[in-house]
Design a protein around this motif. Sequence first.
Motif, PDB file in Angstrom:
ATOM      1  N   PRO A 167       1.231   3.332  -4.805  1.00 27.82           N
ATOM      2  CA  PRO A 167       0.974   4.687  -5.321  1.00 27.82           C
ATOM      3  C   PRO A 167       2.238   5.361  -5.863  1.00 27.82           C
ATOM      4  O   PRO A 167       2.177   6.087  -6.861  1.00 27.82           O
ATOM      5  CB  PRO A 167       0.436   5.446  -4.108  1.00 27.82           C
ATOM      6  CG  PRO A 167      -0.081   4.412  -3.205  1.00 27.82           C
ATOM      7  CD  PRO A 167       0.772   3.206  -3.424  1.00 27.82           C
ATOM      8  N   ARG A 168       3.356   5.114  -5.228  1.00 29.93           N
ATOM      9  CA  ARG A 168       4.608   5.695  -5.720  1.00 29.93           C
ATOM     10  C   ARG A 168       4.958   5.161  -7.105  1.00 29.93           C
ATOM     11  O   ARG A 168       5.380   5.917  -7.981  1.00 29.93           O
ATOM     12  CB  ARG A 168       5.745   5.396  -4.748  1.00 29.93           C
ATOM     13  CG  ARG A 168       5.591   6.095  -3.424  1.00 29.93           C
ATOM     14  CD  ARG A 168       6.668   5.692  -2.460  1.00 29.93           C
ATOM     15  NE  ARG A 168       6.435   6.313  -1.160  1.00 29.93           N
ATOM     16  CZ  ARG A 168       7.150   6.062  -0.097  1.00 29.93           C
ATOM     17  NH1 ARG A 168       8.162   5.213  -0.156  1.00 29.93           N
ATOM     18  NH2 ARG A 168       6.880   6.665   1.042  1.00 29.93           N
TER      19      ARG A 168
ATOM     20  N   LEU B 259       2.847   3.911  -9.276  1.00 32.32           N
ATOM     21  CA  LEU B 259       1.878   4.466 -10.228  1.00 32.32           C
ATOM     22  C   LEU B 259       2.219   5.907 -10.580  1.00 32.32           C
ATOM     23  O   LEU B 259       2.097   6.332 -11.733  1.00 32.32           O
ATOM     24  CB  LEU B 259       0.461   4.371  -9.651  1.00 32.32           C
ATOM     25  CG  LEU B 259      -0.138   2.970  -9.585  1.00 32.32           C
ATOM     26  CD1 LEU B 259      -1.482   3.003  -8.890  1.00 32.32           C
ATOM     27  CD2 LEU B 259      -0.261   2.362 -10.960  1.00 32.32           C
ATOM     28  N   TYR B 260       2.660   6.667  -9.598  1.00 34.85           N
ATOM     29  CA  TYR B 260       3.051   8.056  -9.831  1.00 34.85           C
ATOM     30  C   TYR B 260       4.241   8.122 -10.784  1.00 34.85           C
ATOM     31  O   TYR B 260       4.263   8.945 -11.698  1.00 34.85           O
ATOM     32  CB  TYR B 260       3.390   8.733  -8.502  1.00 34.85           C
ATOM     33  CG  TYR B 260       3.756  10.189  -8.635  1.00 34.85           C
ATOM     34  CD1 TYR B 260       2.823  11.132  -9.047  1.00 34.85           C
ATOM     35  CD2 TYR B 260       5.049  10.611  -8.365  1.00 34.85           C
ATOM     36  CE1 TYR B 260       3.168  12.459  -9.184  1.00 34.85           C
ATOM     37  CE2 TYR B 260       5.400  11.935  -8.489  1.00 34.85           C
ATOM     38  CZ  TYR B 260       4.462  12.854  -8.900  1.00 34.85           C
ATOM     39  OH  TYR B 260       4.805  14.172  -9.032  1.00 34.85           O
TER      40      TYR B 260
ATOM     41  N   ALA C 267       0.821  -1.212   0.000  1.00 33.23           N
ATOM     42  CA  ALA C 267       0.000   0.000   0.000  1.00 33.23           C
ATOM     43  C   ALA C 267       0.854   1.260   0.000  1.00 33.23           C
ATOM     44  O   ALA C 267       0.441   2.297  -0.524  1.00 33.23           O
ATOM     45  CB  ALA C 267      -0.921  -0.002   1.220  1.00 33.23           C
ATOM     46  N   GLU C 268       2.034   1.181   0.561  1.00 24.69           N
ATOM     47  CA  GLU C 268       2.921   2.342   0.582  1.00 24.69           C
ATOM     48  C   GLU C 268       3.607   2.554  -0.761  1.00 24.69           C
ATOM     49  O   GLU C 268       3.732   3.679  -1.232  1.00 24.69           O
ATOM     50  CB  GLU C 268       3.976   2.151   1.678  1.00 24.69           C
ATOM     51  CG  GLU C 268       4.970   3.288   1.781  1.00 24.69           C
ATOM     52  CD  GLU C 268       6.011   3.046   2.840  1.00 24.69           C
ATOM     53  OE1 GLU C 268       7.048   3.719   2.787  1.00 24.69           O
ATOM     54  OE2 GLU C 268       5.803   2.185   3.721  1.00 24.69           O
TER      55      GLU C 268
END
Length: 173
Positions: free
Chosen positions: A155-156, A158-159, A151-152
């Motif tokens: 997103p990174r 994907l960014y 979860a941490e």
Amino acid sequence: VLPALGIFYSAVLGLAIIWLALGACYAKNPAAARILILVPLLNLWWITWTGARFASVFALFVKSGGGLLRGLDLAGAASGSALIREATRRTVAEVKSGQSLTDAITGHSGLPEEVERAIQVGDSSGRLEEECSRAAEQLQSRAMALLDAVAEWLPRLLYVGVLIFVGWGILQM
């Protein structure tokens, strides 16, 4: 924008389908599970998660006063791992043939070391339920830590993917 979103969502759907198919193979086919355990990050997740499920079910069954061999068989079936199911079936057969539980549980692939150790210590000390519960809690906390890490970092990642896509679009113009 629509073609890019279509590609993105198609890729996510494809990854989800692949994940579900791999999980089904891991749960049903021992040979496929042995191969999937060779994948570095997937083995950590599957062994931890299925080991926690096995230890939880087995501890609950022992706590309820059910038969030990029946509990092993049911916990192996509930684990979601073909390797654990196969290991528990062999363990039950070996115990029925006269081997001790401590000797029979040792050395099977698929069972996490924490579970083997908990069963060995619990069988020797007479605190099987407590040791299996402790192993289940330990494996569950490790599985939750793995989920937290995913979860941490997801997103990174994907960014970074979005940045690469936008940068590629800018360079293409």
